[in-house]
Design a protein around this motif. Structure first.
Motif, PDB file in Angstrom:
ATOM      1  N   ASP A  94       0.885  -1.159   0.000  1.00  0.00           N
ATOM      2  CA  ASP A  94       0.000   0.000   0.000  1.00  0.00           C
ATOM      3  C   ASP A  94       0.926   1.213   0.000  1.00  0.00           C
ATOM      4  OD1 ASP A  94       0.826  -1.001   2.527  1.00  0.00           O
ATOM      5  OD2 ASP A  94      -0.546   0.361   3.554  1.00  0.00           O
ATOM      6  N   HIS A 133      -2.375  -0.299  -7.715  1.00  0.00           N
ATOM      7  CA  HIS A 133      -3.114   0.458  -6.712  1.00  0.00           C
ATOM      8  C   HIS A 133      -2.137   1.217  -5.823  1.00  0.00           C
ATOM      9  CE1 HIS A 133      -2.346  -3.609  -4.973  1.00  0.00           C
ATOM     10  NE2 HIS A 133      -1.931  -2.883  -3.940  1.00  0.00           N
ATOM     11  N   ASP A 136      -4.487   4.416   0.410  1.00  0.00           N
ATOM     12  CA  ASP A 136      -5.474   5.502   0.503  1.00  0.00           C
ATOM     13  C   ASP A 136      -4.871   6.745   1.148  1.00  0.00           C
ATOM     14  OD1 ASP A 136      -5.274   4.635   3.118  1.00  0.00           O
ATOM     15  OD2 ASP A 136      -7.391   4.129   3.349  1.00  0.00           O
ATOM     16  N   ASN A 169     -16.865  -4.727  -5.111  1.00  0.00           N
ATOM     17  CA  ASN A 169     -15.468  -4.316  -4.942  1.00  0.00           C
ATOM     18  C   ASN A 169     -15.279  -2.804  -4.847  1.00  0.00           C
ATOM     19  OD1 ASN A 169     -14.378  -6.959  -4.896  1.00  0.00           O
ATOM     20  ND2 ASN A 169     -14.384  -7.034  -7.128  1.00  0.00           N
ATOM     21  N   VAL A 171     -15.651   0.728  -2.511  1.00  0.00           N
ATOM     22  CA  VAL A 171     -15.588   1.144  -1.109  1.00  0.00           C
ATOM     23  C   VAL A 171     -16.175   2.542  -0.993  1.00  0.00           C
ATOM     24  CG1 VAL A 171     -14.076   1.618   0.858  1.00  0.00           C
ATOM     25  CG2 VAL A 171     -13.487  -0.212  -0.762  1.00  0.00           C
ATOM     26  N   LYS A 183     -11.626  -0.786  -5.294  1.00  0.00           N
ATOM     27  CA  LYS A 183     -10.417  -1.264  -4.624  1.00  0.00           C
ATOM     28  C   LYS A 183      -9.789  -2.360  -5.470  1.00  0.00           C
ATOM     29  CE  LYS A 183     -12.642  -4.842  -1.787  1.00  0.00           C
ATOM     30  NZ  LYS A 183     -12.857  -5.353  -0.421  1.00  0.00           N
ATOM     31  N   ASN A 184      -8.500  -2.590  -5.223  1.00  0.00           N
ATOM     32  CA  ASN A 184      -7.812  -3.651  -5.941  1.00  0.00           C
ATOM     33  C   ASN A 184      -7.627  -4.899  -5.089  1.00  0.00           C
ATOM     34  OD1 ASN A 184      -7.131  -3.647  -8.661  1.00  0.00           O
ATOM     35  ND2 ASN A 184      -4.937  -3.582  -8.276  1.00  0.00           N
ATOM     36  N   ASP A 187      -9.470  -2.674   1.364  1.00  0.00           N
ATOM     37  CA  ASP A 187     -10.204  -1.405   1.284  1.00  0.00           C
ATOM     38  C   ASP A 187      -9.279  -0.199   1.282  1.00  0.00           C
ATOM     39  OD1 ASP A 187     -12.452  -2.954   1.315  1.00  0.00           O
ATOM     40  OD2 ASP A 187     -13.208  -2.250   3.260  1.00  0.00           O
ATOM     41  N   THR A 188      -8.056  -0.363   1.769  1.00  0.00           N
ATOM     42  CA  THR A 188      -7.089   0.733   1.831  1.00  0.00           C
ATOM     43  C   THR A 188      -6.246   0.842   0.555  1.00  0.00           C
ATOM     44  OG1 THR A 188      -5.502  -0.742   2.918  1.00  0.00           O
ATOM     45  CG2 THR A 188      -6.903   0.628   4.343  1.00  0.00           C
ATOM     46  N   GLN A 189      -6.620   0.077  -0.482  1.00  0.00           N
ATOM     47  CA  GLN A 189      -5.834   0.043  -1.713  1.00  0.00           C
ATOM     48  C   GLN A 189      -6.695   0.384  -2.931  1.00  0.00           C
ATOM     49  OE1 GLN A 189      -4.606  -3.993  -0.892  1.00  0.00           O
ATOM     50  NE2 GLN A 189      -2.506  -3.356  -0.456  1.00  0.00           N
ATOM     51  N   PRO A 190      -6.941   1.685  -3.155  1.00  0.00           N
ATOM     52  CA  PRO A 190      -7.757   2.090  -4.312  1.00  0.00           C
ATOM     53  C   PRO A 190      -7.055   1.748  -5.623  1.00  0.00           C
ATOM     54  CG  PRO A 190      -6.741   3.999  -3.255  1.00  0.00           C
ATOM     55  CD  PRO A 190      -6.500   2.845  -2.351  1.00  0.00           C
TER      56      PRO A 190
END
Length: 338
Positions: A94, A133, A136, A169, A171, A183-184, A187-190
């Motif tokens: 991330d 990705h 975030d 998928n 968020v 997301k990829n 949830d913290t990885q747009p």
């Protein structure tokens, strides 16, 4: 969800954007990446490989200190898991700054020294590139949160939600931008917007691959690769390589993107890329190479692809740091892809 990866190697692109570094080095990579076919590769998870300062976390200096051991083993290339700046919600996968080094590992000067010392021993350094990705917490995403016109990421507005519910998928936006982002993985990885290979009227948030957002992201990621190649690394292991262009049957557009991204390449330049798959939902990502080879990248966990002696010379004890919460190794399948 699967994680698809492959290796990409090549020489530095002439005229690439130069970012401040203390001492640029020339990459060891040959123009056609032919060195990769016969390389003996060793995976290093920096956090737990070697702690040089007693902090409890491995670092770049710790890797430098053990290069002689790798040389003795016959290692010719090292793949390093991510060392980029990151909040570490997914072990560095991330990324919050693609051209920054996380302070726990060291600095860019340490990267230059690592590449230089490895080169002296005939060892190439490859980085783990997380191109699909960001975190975030990356400035790209933070800007996208505040600008509804920003299309670096895949956004769906509330009026586009099917039956008023979040699309699969997606968020919910943490605000102030309304809607939701794709997301990829976590949830913290747009997911970075590289476009969709096919349009679908039921998913109006889709953009074609030649839209401005995808074009800007392709250029930005190429600049990221150029930056690290300028410091002398020889290539990249590419995380979730098949996840970039969405709804891409046979990964045709995605494979073409990786070929075009290969530093110094043209559409006819041979390039050597291998995939590795864990649990996959689709068939393995095939090579996008015009060159062929029976060689495979080394297996994970520090194993290499060459037989080594059963005993080794006495070496200094190596301290290993314990894993910390929220930062676990990302281990690819031990069975190489096609």
């Amino acid at each position: 969800m699967s994680r698809r990866t492959f290796l990409i190697s090549g020489a530095l692109v002439a005229g690439a954007t130069a970012l401040p570094i203390s001492r640029p080095l020339t990459s060891m990579a040959s123009a056609d990446g032919s060195w990769l076919a016969d390389s003996v590769m060793y995976q290093i998870y920096p956090q737990t490989f070697a702690d040089s300062d007693g902090s409890g976390v491995g670092d770049l200096q710790g890797i430098i200190d053990h290069l002689d051991h790798l040389q003795w083993l016959g290692i010719t290339a090292v793949w390093m898991n991510p060392i980029f700046s990151s909040p570490l919600t997914d072990a560095g996968y991330d990324v919050s700054d693609y051209v920054g080094v996380h302070e726990r590992y060291g600095t860019q000067d340490d990267v230059v020294r690592l590449v230089d010392e490895a080169r002296r021993r005939g060892i190439r350094i490859l980085f783990d590139l997380v191109a699909g990705h960001t975190s975030d917490q990356h400035p790209w995403f933070l800007n996208s949160l505040n600008d509804p016109a920003d299309d670096r990421f895949v956004w769906a507005t509330p009026d586009q939600f099917p039956n008023g519910e979040l699309p699969e998928n997606f968020v919910a936006s943490p605000g102030p931008r309304e809607g939701a982002f794709l997301k990829n993985f976590y949830d913290t990885q747009p997911a970075i917007n590289y476009g969709y290979a096919r349009m679908n009227p039921d998913e109006p948030w889709r953009q074609p691959i030649d839209a401005e957002g995808p074009k800007r992201n392709r250029e930005a990621m190429r600049e990221v690769m150029d930056h690290w190649l300028r410091l002398g690394i020889s290539g990249f292991r590419c995380d979730m390589a098949g996840s970039l262009i969405k709804d891409d049957p046979g990964l045709v557009e995605t494979g073409g993107l990786w070929v075009r991204w290969r530093p110094g390449s043209t559409t006819t330049t041979p390039t050597r890329c291998w995939s590795r798959s864990g649990a996959t939902r689709r068939s393995r990502f095939r090579p996008v190479s015009t060159a062929t080879s029976s060689s495979r990248p080394a297996r994970h966990g520090g194993r290499c692809g060459r037989t080594t002696p059963t005993s080794a010379p006495t070496a200094p004890a190596r301290r290993r740091s314990s894993s910390t919460p929220g930062a676990r190794p990302r281990t690819p399948s031990a069975d190489p892809g096609e």
